[in-house]
Design a protein around this motif. Structure first.
Motif, PDB file in Angstrom:
ATOM      1  N   ASP A  23      49.464 -44.618 -11.936  1.00  0.00           N
ATOM      2  CA  ASP A  23      48.525 -45.412 -12.740  1.00  0.00           C
ATOM      3  C   ASP A  23      49.001 -46.860 -12.873  1.00  0.00           C
ATOM      4  O   ASP A  23      48.225 -47.795 -12.762  1.00  0.00           O
ATOM      5  N   GLY A  26      49.918 -48.135  -8.706  1.00  0.00           N
ATOM      6  CA  GLY A  26      49.095 -47.802  -7.544  1.00  0.00           C
ATOM      7  C   GLY A  26      49.870 -46.872  -6.642  1.00  0.00           C
ATOM      8  O   GLY A  26      51.110 -46.818  -6.681  1.00  0.00           O
ATOM      9  N   ALA A 104      41.505 -41.067  -6.376  1.00  0.00           N
ATOM     10  CA  ALA A 104      40.265 -40.774  -5.643  1.00  0.00           C
ATOM     11  C   ALA A 104      39.604 -42.057  -5.150  1.00  0.00           C
ATOM     12  O   ALA A 104      38.908 -42.062  -4.130  1.00  0.00           O
ATOM     13  N   MET A 105      39.836 -43.179  -5.876  1.00  0.00           N
ATOM     14  CA  MET A 105      39.194 -44.445  -5.507  1.00  0.00           C
ATOM     15  C   MET A 105      40.081 -45.291  -4.585  1.00  0.00           C
ATOM     16  O   MET A 105      39.671 -46.366  -4.161  1.00  0.00           O
ATOM     17  N   GLN A 107      41.905 -46.526  -1.401  1.00  0.00           N
ATOM     18  CA  GLN A 107      41.840 -46.428   0.057  1.00  0.00           C
ATOM     19  C   GLN A 107      43.215 -46.207   0.676  1.00  0.00           C
ATOM     20  O   GLN A 107      43.328 -45.667   1.774  1.00  0.00           O
ATOM     21  N   ALA A 108      44.279 -46.624  -0.040  1.00  0.00           N
ATOM     22  CA  ALA A 108      45.626 -46.505   0.511  1.00  0.00           C
ATOM     23  C   ALA A 108      46.097 -45.053   0.543  1.00  0.00           C
ATOM     24  O   ALA A 108      47.092 -44.736   1.181  1.00  0.00           O
ATOM     25  N   GLU A 110      46.064 -42.369   2.186  1.00  0.00           N
ATOM     26  CA  GLU A 110      45.666 -41.884   3.509  1.00  0.00           C
ATOM     27  C   GLU A 110      46.115 -40.440   3.706  1.00  0.00           C
ATOM     28  O   GLU A 110      47.112 -40.010   3.149  1.00  0.00           O
ATOM     29  N   ARG A 114      40.399 -37.348  -0.421  1.00  0.00           N
ATOM     30  CA  ARG A 114      39.958 -37.932  -1.686  1.00  0.00           C
ATOM     31  C   ARG A 114      38.573 -37.426  -2.076  1.00  0.00           C
ATOM     32  O   ARG A 114      38.084 -37.702  -3.159  1.00  0.00           O
ATOM     33  N   GLY A 115      37.937 -36.679  -1.168  1.00  0.00           N
ATOM     34  CA  GLY A 115      36.619 -36.139  -1.497  1.00  0.00           C
ATOM     35  C   GLY A 115      36.688 -35.018  -2.524  1.00  0.00           C
ATOM     36  O   GLY A 115      35.707 -34.757  -3.217  1.00  0.00           O
ATOM     37  N   PHE A 118      35.699 -35.936  -6.094  1.00  0.00           N
ATOM     38  CA  PHE A 118      34.266 -36.281  -6.128  1.00  0.00           C
ATOM     39  C   PHE A 118      33.415 -35.005  -6.058  1.00  0.00           C
ATOM     40  O   PHE A 118      32.488 -34.818  -6.836  1.00  0.00           O
ATOM     41  N   GLY A 153      28.787 -41.049  -8.414  1.00  0.00           N
ATOM     42  CA  GLY A 153      29.069 -42.311  -7.733  1.00  0.00           C
ATOM     43  C   GLY A 153      28.950 -43.502  -8.665  1.00  0.00           C
ATOM     44  O   GLY A 153      29.842 -44.359  -8.730  1.00  0.00           O
ATOM     45  N   SER A 156      31.782 -43.740 -11.210  1.00  0.00           N
ATOM     46  CA  SER A 156      33.077 -44.164 -10.678  1.00  0.00           C
ATOM     47  C   SER A 156      33.125 -45.674 -10.466  1.00  0.00           C
ATOM     48  O   SER A 156      34.157 -46.310 -10.685  1.00  0.00           O
ATOM     49  N   GLY A 157      32.005 -46.271 -10.070  1.00  0.00           N
ATOM     50  CA  GLY A 157      31.984 -47.714  -9.879  1.00  0.00           C
ATOM     51  C   GLY A 157      31.996 -48.482 -11.189  1.00  0.00           C
ATOM     52  O   GLY A 157      32.678 -49.500 -11.322  1.00  0.00           O
ATOM     53  N   VAL A 160      35.525 -48.612 -12.432  1.00  0.00           N
ATOM     54  CA  VAL A 160      36.383 -49.583 -11.724  1.00  0.00           C
ATOM     55  C   VAL A 160      36.057 -50.998 -12.192  1.00  0.00           C
ATOM     56  O   VAL A 160      36.957 -51.799 -12.488  1.00  0.00           O
ATOM     57  N   MET A 161      34.765 -51.311 -12.298  1.00  0.00           N
ATOM     58  CA  MET A 161      34.394 -52.665 -12.712  1.00  0.00           C
ATOM     59  C   MET A 161      34.924 -52.958 -14.114  1.00  0.00           C
ATOM     60  O   MET A 161      35.458 -54.046 -14.376  1.00  0.00           O
TER      61      MET A 161
ATOM     62  N   GLN B 107      43.203 -51.143  -6.189  1.00  0.00           N
ATOM     63  CA  GLN B 107      44.150 -51.367  -7.277  1.00  0.00           C
ATOM     64  C   GLN B 107      45.464 -51.982  -6.779  1.00  0.00           C
ATOM     65  O   GLN B 107      46.175 -52.631  -7.537  1.00  0.00           O
ATOM     66  N   PHE B 118      33.191 -59.367  -8.261  1.00  0.00           N
ATOM     67  CA  PHE B 118      32.296 -58.691  -9.204  1.00  0.00           C
ATOM     68  C   PHE B 118      31.466 -59.720  -9.975  1.00  0.00           C
ATOM     69  O   PHE B 118      30.250 -59.597 -10.091  1.00  0.00           O
ATOM     70  N   GLY B 153      28.176 -52.536 -10.929  1.00  0.00           N
ATOM     71  CA  GLY B 153      29.143 -51.457 -11.089  1.00  0.00           C
ATOM     72  C   GLY B 153      28.697 -50.178 -10.388  1.00  0.00           C
ATOM     73  O   GLY B 153      29.454 -49.568  -9.630  1.00  0.00           O
ATOM     74  N   SER B 156      28.886 -50.389  -6.574  1.00  0.00           N
ATOM     75  CA  SER B 156      30.236 -50.346  -6.001  1.00  0.00           C
ATOM     76  C   SER B 156      30.775 -48.913  -5.975  1.00  0.00           C
ATOM     77  O   SER B 156      31.471 -48.526  -5.041  1.00  0.00           O
ATOM     78  N   GLY B 157      30.438 -48.112  -6.982  1.00  0.00           N
ATOM     79  CA  GLY B 157      30.911 -46.731  -6.990  1.00  0.00           C
ATOM     80  C   GLY B 157      30.192 -45.869  -5.969  1.00  0.00           C
ATOM     81  O   GLY B 157      30.808 -45.044  -5.280  1.00  0.00           O
ATOM     82  N   VAL B 158      28.883 -46.060  -5.858  1.00  0.00           N
ATOM     83  CA  VAL B 158      28.119 -45.265  -4.890  1.00  0.00           C
ATOM     84  C   VAL B 158      28.635 -45.530  -3.478  1.00  0.00           C
ATOM     85  O   VAL B 158      28.753 -44.610  -2.664  1.00  0.00           O
ATOM     86  N   MET B 161      31.974 -43.688  -2.944  1.00  0.00           N
ATOM     87  CA  MET B 161      31.758 -42.251  -2.775  1.00  0.00           C
ATOM     88  C   MET B 161      31.203 -41.950  -1.387  1.00  0.00           C
ATOM     89  O   MET B 161      31.633 -41.014  -0.712  1.00  0.00           O
ATOM     90  N   VAL B 164      34.066 -42.208   1.053  1.00  0.00           N
ATOM     91  CA  VAL B 164      34.995 -41.087   0.977  1.00  0.00           C
ATOM     92  C   VAL B 164      34.370 -39.819   1.568  1.00  0.00           C
ATOM     93  O   VAL B 164      35.016 -39.074   2.295  1.00  0.00           O
ATOM     94  N   LEU B 165      33.094 -39.578   1.269  1.00  0.00           N
ATOM     95  CA  LEU B 165      32.482 -38.309   1.681  1.00  0.00           C
ATOM     96  C   LEU B 165      32.014 -38.322   3.132  1.00  0.00           C
ATOM     97  O   LEU B 165      32.058 -37.294   3.794  1.00  0.00           O
TER      98      LEU B 165
END
Lengths: 220, 220
Positions: A23, A26, A104-105, A107-108, A110, A114-115, A118, A153, A156-157, A160-161, B107, B118, B153, B156-158, B161, B164-165
């Motif tokens: 947390d 990262g 889950a959000m 990208q690093a 790997e 991460r699905g 969701f 979805g 989750s966005g 983050v925002m 992050q 944003f 917001g 960006s989440g959609v 997702m 990822v999916l």
């Protein structure tokens, strides 16, 4: 304490420490030695439970899915709202939930699926929406699967925002706004009028859970 | 070619290369030497324009904000829909746009202000929503600022997702669903009935932009 109970407690304290480090730093910057120091366990104990940083991340993501059972409400749509508002509250207050959603959000991360988180959230929301449909709470055109995916979805966005703009200080309000814009496209007007989507709904729910023995928040 | 034009072209080709590397590897794993190799420029040329990986990331985030001018439509809400549908299409087809959005969501991008993209998107959407309000297209309770933040917001989440999916294969459909659920809470019924929110809207717009000289997509 029996040996098995101790092992379960050690595993959990390692995951809580890993969550805190993920947390704060990262995933890519987090190191096993930092997690060891935070957990206060030996290297042997950690490697008995987890072979790698990837396995720790999977453990953290899995643990978030064991969520608090929410009290039943008069409508299934109120239970759907409650899931969202409680998660918003937990994201502000529980490093374990924050780390799990963060992974889950990220990208690093790997090589990990991460699905999984969701899909678990989509399943849970779809289950609630199907029950709401059976009880006649939804507008006729609503498809539970599609709506569940949209909510997962969008949520989750928005979180983050809120994290990027103000460290999630306004997350309760932002999720309340999201629900106020989407629920009218899902709910019958009669049910819509009964829903409590106020921005402090999650906080109130959480307090009520903590005051009931045996239903206290399992995470964090 | 004049020296200045060449410098601008070099700067741009470095950013395009950086975007591709950020997009494929994520910010933390990306290295300057990989970006150098991809851009086919000398180390001196790169450091003439950018002092660090952080500056490259800022450059990529800024570049995404120089978006294609969209053709005016009969309603401002159609222009709002078009912004979203075009961005969904670009995310599937342009590494530069993908990298820029990815950096804002990552992050691991420490020390950079990820709020900039944003805020830029929120401003753009708020501007369109205020114009829509002035033309009487919005329901009376709608606040442009709040709605703009929600849309930025949720979008960006959609898209995360969808990434990822299924590597964003269904992004056009998912953004179309998002708009179908949110626009009825924003738009007057008369305007709502005129909106084209079909999942291939972005693709059609993009094709029409490319076929008009001088309005071709500037990024990518």
């Amino acid at each position: 304490m029996a040996q098995q109970a101790r092992a379960i407690q050690t595993r959990r304290s390692i995951l809580v420490a890993a969550a805190a480090v993920f947390d704060e730093r990262g995933y890519s910057s987090a190191t096993i030695s930092e997690i060891l120091a935070r957990a206060g366990v030996t290297k042997g104990a950690l490697y008995f439970h987890f072979n790698s940083k990837e396995e720790l991340a999977l453990g953290v993501m899995d643990l978030q899915l064991d969520t608090v059972p929410l009290p039943p409400q008069l409508t299934k749509l109120q239970e759907l709202v409650d899931q969202g508002m409680l998660l918003a509250h937990q994201l502000r207050n529980e490093p374990l939930v924050r780390a799990s959603v963060g992974l889950a959000m990220d990208q690093a991360v790997e090589g990990l699926d991460r699905g999984t988180p969701f899909r678990a959230w989509i399943d849970r929301l779809e289950h609630l929406l199907s029950a709401a449909k059976n009880q006649g709470e939804l507008l006729p055109h609503v498809q539970p699967g599609e709506t569940a995916e949209l909510l997962a979805g969008a949520f989750s966005g928005v979180q983050v925002m809120s994290q990027v703009l103000c460290n999630r200080e306004d997350l309760g309000r932002r999720i309340s706004v999201l629900l106020h814009y989407i629920l009218p496209s899902i709910s019958t007007p009669a049910v819509l009028a009964t829903l409590d989507m106020a921005e402090d709904r999650g906080e109130r729910l959480y307090a009520s859970l903590e005051s009931v023995p045996g239903q206290a928040a399992a995470t964090g």
